[in-house]
Every structure is written in structure tokens, then in C-alpha cells.
Design an enzyme around this catalytic site. Sequence first.
Site, PDB file in Angstrom:
ATOM      1  N   ARG A   1      20.268   5.805  -0.645  1.00 29.71           N
ATOM      2  CA  ARG A   1      21.536   6.075  -1.338  1.00 29.71           C
ATOM      3  C   ARG A   1      21.902   7.556  -1.391  1.00 29.71           C
ATOM      4  O   ARG A   1      23.060   7.913  -1.437  1.00 29.71           O
ATOM      5  CB  ARG A   1      21.491   5.494  -2.752  1.00 29.71           C
ATOM      6  CG  ARG A   1      21.807   4.005  -2.742  1.00 29.71           C
ATOM      7  CD  ARG A   1      21.931   3.494  -4.123  1.00 29.71           C
ATOM      8  NE  ARG A   1      20.772   3.904  -4.913  1.00 29.71           N
ATOM      9  CZ  ARG A   1      20.539   3.551  -6.147  1.00 29.71           C
ATOM     10  NH1 ARG A   1      21.390   2.793  -6.778  1.00 29.71           N
ATOM     11  NH2 ARG A   1      19.467   3.944  -6.795  1.00 29.71           N
TER      12      ARG A   1
ATOM     13  N   LYS B   1       3.435  -2.679   1.359  1.00 29.35           N
ATOM     14  CA  LYS B   1       2.800  -3.346   0.239  1.00 29.35           C
ATOM     15  C   LYS B   1       3.448  -2.889  -1.069  1.00 29.35           C
ATOM     16  O   LYS B   1       4.041  -1.810  -1.055  1.00 29.35           O
ATOM     17  CB  LYS B   1       1.289  -3.095   0.238  1.00 29.35           C
ATOM     18  CG  LYS B   1       0.910  -1.654  -0.120  1.00 29.35           C
ATOM     19  CD  LYS B   1      -0.517  -1.527  -0.533  1.00 29.35           C
ATOM     20  CE  LYS B   1      -0.705  -1.740  -2.014  1.00 29.35           C
ATOM     21  NZ  LYS B   1      -1.239  -0.578  -2.739  1.00 29.35           N
TER      22      LYS B   1
ATOM     23  N   HIS C   1      -2.227  -0.214   5.319  1.00 32.78           N
ATOM     24  CA  HIS C   1      -2.619   0.975   6.082  1.00 32.78           C
ATOM     25  C   HIS C   1      -4.128   1.034   6.351  1.00 32.78           C
ATOM     26  O   HIS C   1      -4.574   1.762   7.224  1.00 32.78           O
ATOM     27  CB  HIS C   1      -2.092   2.258   5.427  1.00 32.78           C
ATOM     28  CG  HIS C   1      -2.861   2.710   4.222  1.00 32.78           C
ATOM     29  ND1 HIS C   1      -2.702   2.164   2.982  1.00 32.78           N
ATOM     30  CD2 HIS C   1      -3.797   3.668   4.080  1.00 32.78           C
ATOM     31  CE1 HIS C   1      -3.500   2.772   2.122  1.00 32.78           C
ATOM     32  NE2 HIS C   1      -4.188   3.690   2.764  1.00 32.78           N
TER      33      HIS C   1
ATOM     34  N   LYS D   1      -6.754   2.440   9.951  1.00 36.48           N
ATOM     35  CA  LYS D   1      -7.837   3.430   9.941  1.00 36.48           C
ATOM     36  C   LYS D   1      -8.744   3.185  11.147  1.00 36.48           C
ATOM     37  O   LYS D   1      -9.134   2.058  11.417  1.00 36.48           O
ATOM     38  CB  LYS D   1      -8.644   3.344   8.638  1.00 36.48           C
ATOM     39  CG  LYS D   1      -7.833   3.766   7.410  1.00 36.48           C
ATOM     40  CD  LYS D   1      -8.684   3.748   6.161  1.00 36.48           C
ATOM     41  CE  LYS D   1      -7.851   3.933   4.901  1.00 36.48           C
ATOM     42  NZ  LYS D   1      -7.422   5.299   4.628  1.00 36.48           N
TER      43      LYS D   1
ATOM     44  N   ASP E   1      -3.624  -3.716  -6.657  1.00 36.22           N
ATOM     45  CA  ASP E   1      -3.452  -2.470  -5.913  1.00 36.22           C
ATOM     46  C   ASP E   1      -4.439  -2.341  -4.750  1.00 36.22           C
ATOM     47  O   ASP E   1      -4.084  -1.819  -3.699  1.00 36.22           O
ATOM     48  CB  ASP E   1      -3.620  -1.278  -6.876  1.00 36.22           C
ATOM     49  CG  ASP E   1      -3.221   0.040  -6.235  1.00 36.22           C
ATOM     50  OD1 ASP E   1      -2.162   0.075  -5.579  1.00 36.22           O
ATOM     51  OD2 ASP E   1      -3.964   1.037  -6.379  1.00 36.22           O
TER      52      ASP E   1
ATOM     53  N   HIS F   1      -6.268  -4.169   0.702  1.00 38.46           N
ATOM     54  CA  HIS F   1      -7.226  -3.350   1.453  1.00 38.46           C
ATOM     55  C   HIS F   1      -8.640  -3.938   1.469  1.00 38.46           C
ATOM     56  O   HIS F   1      -9.280  -4.032   2.510  1.00 38.46           O
ATOM     57  CB  HIS F   1      -7.293  -1.941   0.866  1.00 38.46           C
ATOM     58  CG  HIS F   1      -5.957  -1.291   0.677  1.00 38.46           C
ATOM     59  ND1 HIS F   1      -4.920  -1.445   1.561  1.00 38.46           N
ATOM     60  CD2 HIS F   1      -5.478  -0.485  -0.305  1.00 38.46           C
ATOM     61  CE1 HIS F   1      -3.863  -0.750   1.146  1.00 38.46           C
ATOM     62  NE2 HIS F   1      -4.183  -0.172   0.008  1.00 38.46           N
TER      63      HIS F   1
ATOM     64  N   LYS G   1     -10.791   3.796  -9.848  1.00 38.25           N
ATOM     65  CA  LYS G   1     -10.213   5.141  -9.911  1.00 38.25           C
ATOM     66  C   LYS G   1     -11.141   5.978 -10.788  1.00 38.25           C
ATOM     67  O   LYS G   1     -11.923   5.427 -11.582  1.00 38.25           O
ATOM     68  CB  LYS G   1      -8.834   5.103 -10.579  1.00 38.25           C
ATOM     69  CG  LYS G   1      -7.818   4.231  -9.863  1.00 38.25           C
ATOM     70  CD  LYS G   1      -7.103   4.990  -8.774  1.00 38.25           C
ATOM     71  CE  LYS G   1      -5.992   4.160  -8.184  1.00 38.25           C
ATOM     72  NZ  LYS G   1      -5.732   4.440  -6.779  1.00 38.25           N
TER      73      LYS G   1
HETATM   74  C1  BG6 Z   1      -2.802   2.586  -1.863  1.00 38.83           C
HETATM   75  C2  BG6 Z   1      -2.963   2.366  -3.346  1.00 38.83           C
HETATM   76  O1  BG6 Z   1      -2.377   1.402  -1.232  1.00 38.83           O
HETATM   77  O2  BG6 Z   1      -4.051   2.969  -1.324  1.00 38.83           O
HETATM   78  C3  BG6 Z   1      -3.482   3.612  -4.008  1.00 38.83           C
HETATM   79  O3  BG6 Z   1      -1.711   2.019  -3.904  1.00 38.83           O
HETATM   80  C4  BG6 Z   1      -4.743   4.098  -3.348  1.00 38.83           C
HETATM   81  O4  BG6 Z   1      -3.722   3.394  -5.395  1.00 38.83           O
HETATM   82  C5  BG6 Z   1      -4.553   4.188  -1.835  1.00 38.83           C
HETATM   83  O5  BG6 Z   1      -5.052   5.383  -3.873  1.00 38.83           O
HETATM   84  C6  BG6 Z   1      -5.869   4.471  -1.150  1.00 38.83           C
HETATM   85  O6  BG6 Z   1      -5.622   4.754   0.194  1.00 38.83           O
HETATM   86  P1  BG6 Z   1      -6.622   5.676   1.009  1.00 38.83           P
HETATM   87  O7  BG6 Z   1      -6.116   5.609   2.404  1.00 38.83           O
HETATM   88  O8  BG6 Z   1      -6.535   7.056   0.398  1.00 38.83           O
HETATM   89  O9  BG6 Z   1      -7.970   5.084   0.829  1.00 38.83           O
END
Ligand code: BG6
Length: 483
Positions: free
Chosen positions: A43, A147, A177, A181, A234, A239, A329
Site C-alpha cells: 500500500r 509461514k 526456510h 538450508k 512458530d 521447521h 527462545k
Molecule cells: C522463524 C520463526 O520461522 O524462524 C522465528 O518465526 C525463528 O521465531 C526463526 O527465530 C529461526 O530461523 P533460523 O533460520 O534463524 O533458525
Amino acid sequence: MPHTIVIFGASGDLTQRKLIPALYQLHRKKRLPADTRVVGFSRTEFSHDEWRKSLEESTKKFAGKNFDAESWTTFAPKVFYHPGDIGNLEDFKTLGTFLTEIEGDGKSSRVYYLSTAPRFYGPAAEMLGAAGLADESNGPRRVVIEKPFGTDGESARQLNDVVHTVFAERQVYRIDHYLGKETVQNLLVLRFANTIFEPVWNRNYIDHVQITVAEEVTIGSRAGYYESAGIVRDMFQNHILQLLMITAMEAPVRYAADPVRDEKVKVLQAVRPMTPEMLTADTFRGQYDGYLKEKDVADNSQTATFAAMKLWIDNWRWNGVPFFLRSGKAMSCRTTQIVIQFRQPPHMLFSTGGRECQADRLVIQVQPAEGIQLHFQTKVPDQGMRIRQTDLDFRYDRDFPGTMPEAYERLLLDALEGDASLFARADEVEAAWKICDPILQHWANENQPPVYKYEQGLWGPQQSTEWMEATGREWFDACPVLS
Ligand code: BG6
């Protein structure tokens, strides 16, 4: 044929931090297909030049030493901006006209990248359909969806339904993502391009598997999202379950999108459904001290910032082998690692010097010290037949210095080239929610397991160590050694 990638949500953080730097790197490395353009849509009003200027600044910052002014000057003219609102069909129609203008009248290949707030994924797909932009009579049209894909199984199914009214499944690229990797892809190579691991990669030799994704960071300013997401949505639903699938899958018949994804989905389908007793005993949650003081976090928030769980995969290969998954975390260090813990030798002949004999272990360092270590017993010199654990150590930075790309580079290129092997399929995402939904519901309704507090900078709550010890095992709490 010209290629265009249109980024919806172009003024967002992901565009600046990851997408544009990755596209720029592909250009710098001369990997971007010739005649590729990038169009931003959001926007905010920008001219093409204003957007290019702001991206130059952000790319300099995020690409660091991999930025060079010369290649930026050849990349910038490929970048365009088209202001528009996801809710406005007219804006999509003018976008269509603009795309034809820059691509020319012939065929073109397009990727629509939805990097908007998740609530706009469905509406954006519908608008693309209504404006005729998903129609493939003039070349391939693909949609990449960021995501989180849904907030539970039901919303993921609904989103799939909406997206499928416009795009066929083969046009849909759900991005995770972690699959971009290098070390995650290398896990496929480790398992399926070598002969020595396959014979031992099963219940006969493996005692258990641990998958840890630890992060040092706290949630910072992300409470708006994190409070309703929590660690399971998350990190686990996407992942960590991706890592689980690749660790546990059977060999696909060939390396192509569907055979690979067929095998991955079978792993999730084989995960034993959890009974209420298992949900209490085999899942574990925690919250770091200070979380309640973070900006926008509710005073009595029960959101988990740490979770661990034990899963069983009920199939021939993995019968009786527990998979321990954990993530948090505010932990000791940033490390993503997969530990394949082998069984003890059936009969020990040698002295371990009073210490417990540690069984062999394969440690796959996904990040940050990318590599693989095999821990095994060795004879200590000049001490009779005393033994000690040592390791064989493969490190990416030694064997391939300075070559590790960003995950988004590979994934964006694959989307442009139409290779969906490293993207999640509809059934895969829904199967992942089937594992996470009961956990989330149980945690929402019961006070079991409790939310254990943990001090920042440790390996999660002390009770997590005890929980693991109660199974007769230990977490592999090791920070990677960075060179
Ligand atoms: C993201 C999460 O998808 O992946 C984050 O939302 C997380 O909370 C991140 O920190 C971790 O990605 P990476 O590539 O740094 O391990």
C-alpha cells in the site's frame, strides 16, 4: 521467456531482510534466469526509484560483505514497484497491465510471493484469480506462501481450499526456510548418497533421536505475533517437523517433488497419535523468566517459549525408537542440531576409567557451525585398554570456506524454475497440524503439563533435564564450537 517475481507485502521486514538480498545474491552470482524482474506490491506509495533506493540501503546492511555497488547497479533496473491494496481488485488489474508492459506480449513465467500478514494469504490468492493473474495460458503462474500456513488444522484446510479455487496444487509453493538450508538438504545427501549409514539408520542400531532448535534471542518486539503463536506453532509445526521428516523418511524413488514429499508425508502419518496421558507425560513446556515483562505480553500469559516432546513413529524402521524434539527462545546458545544416538555395544570389554560409556553418536550441526561429527570410542594411548570418546569432524567452513548461501536464495531460485521439492505440499502441512493440534488443545484446556519457568541463557527448565533423565537418557546440551 521473461520471469517476474511479484512480492506482495513488499514494504514488510522479510522483503528487506531476506527476499531482496537473496534475489540480489542470485543476480550477483549470475544464477538469476536472464530477463528476470522483481516487482514490489504494497500500500505504501513509492516510485520505482524510491523503492530501489530504500532497498539499496537495506541490502547493503543485510548482505554485508557480499554487497558490491557495481552488481547493484545492474540489479536495480530489474526492480519495480506497483502500489496497491490486497483488498482492491482494481489494483490487481492495473498490476496485470503493468506486468504485461514490462514483460512484453509473449509468454512469461511468474511467481507471486505472498509475504503479507497471514490473514491476507487467502484474499490475495482470490484477487489474483479474479484479476485473471493465475491463468496459465500465457506461461507458468506460481504462488509462494509464507509461514504460518494456518493456525491449526482447520484453518490450514480452509486456506488450502481457498487457494485451490484459484491455483492447482502444482502451482502452490508453501515455503519453510529450513528446507532451504544447505545442511538440511545435506541430510538427504548424507542418508541417500552414502552406503554406510543406511544399514544402521533404524531401530536395530539407534537408541533414540534428538532434534534441538535452540535460540539465544528472546521474542523482542514480536509479542503481537508470538503471544498467539507460541513455540509449537512458530517452530514445531513447520521447521522441526521438517527436520523430523527428513531424518526419518524412506528413500524416495527419485529426487523429484512428489516422490520426496510422498515419503515425507508418510513419516507424519506414522507418528503415533497422543492419548491424553501421553500429552501430559510426553510433552513439556516452559517460559523464560522475563517473558511476562516483554512489550505487549499479557500479565498472566501462559504462552510457551520452550517446548519438548517425545514422539513415536510407528513403522517398521522406527518401532521403539523415541524421537525427542525441543526448541526454545532465550537458551544458552543458537544451535540447531540433530543427534542420532546409537545403542550401547552389547557387551563392553574395555575400561572407561570409571565413567559411563557413551554410546556412538552422530551429530548433524544444521547451524551455526554447519557440519557433522561422529562421536566414537577410541583407545587412550599408554593407558592399557582404557577408552574415551573422540570424534570425526566434518565442517563446512573448512571444506567449503565462504560458500554457505542464505536459505532463501535456493528457495527463490527453485520457485522461479518450478522445482517444488523443497516446498511443503497441502497434505504435508495438514498432517503436521494433526500432530500439533492435540498438543495445543491439551495445553489450552488442562494445566498439564505445567508451564515451567526457566532462567535465560540455560537449556530450558531444569525439569526438562529431569524429564529426559526419567527416560534413562540425556539431552545433548552442547553449544557448537565456532571457528
Ligand atoms: C522463524 C520463526 O520461522 O524462524 C522465528 O518465526 C525463528 O521465531 C526463526 O527465530 C529461526 O530461523 P533460523 O533460520 O534463524 O533458525
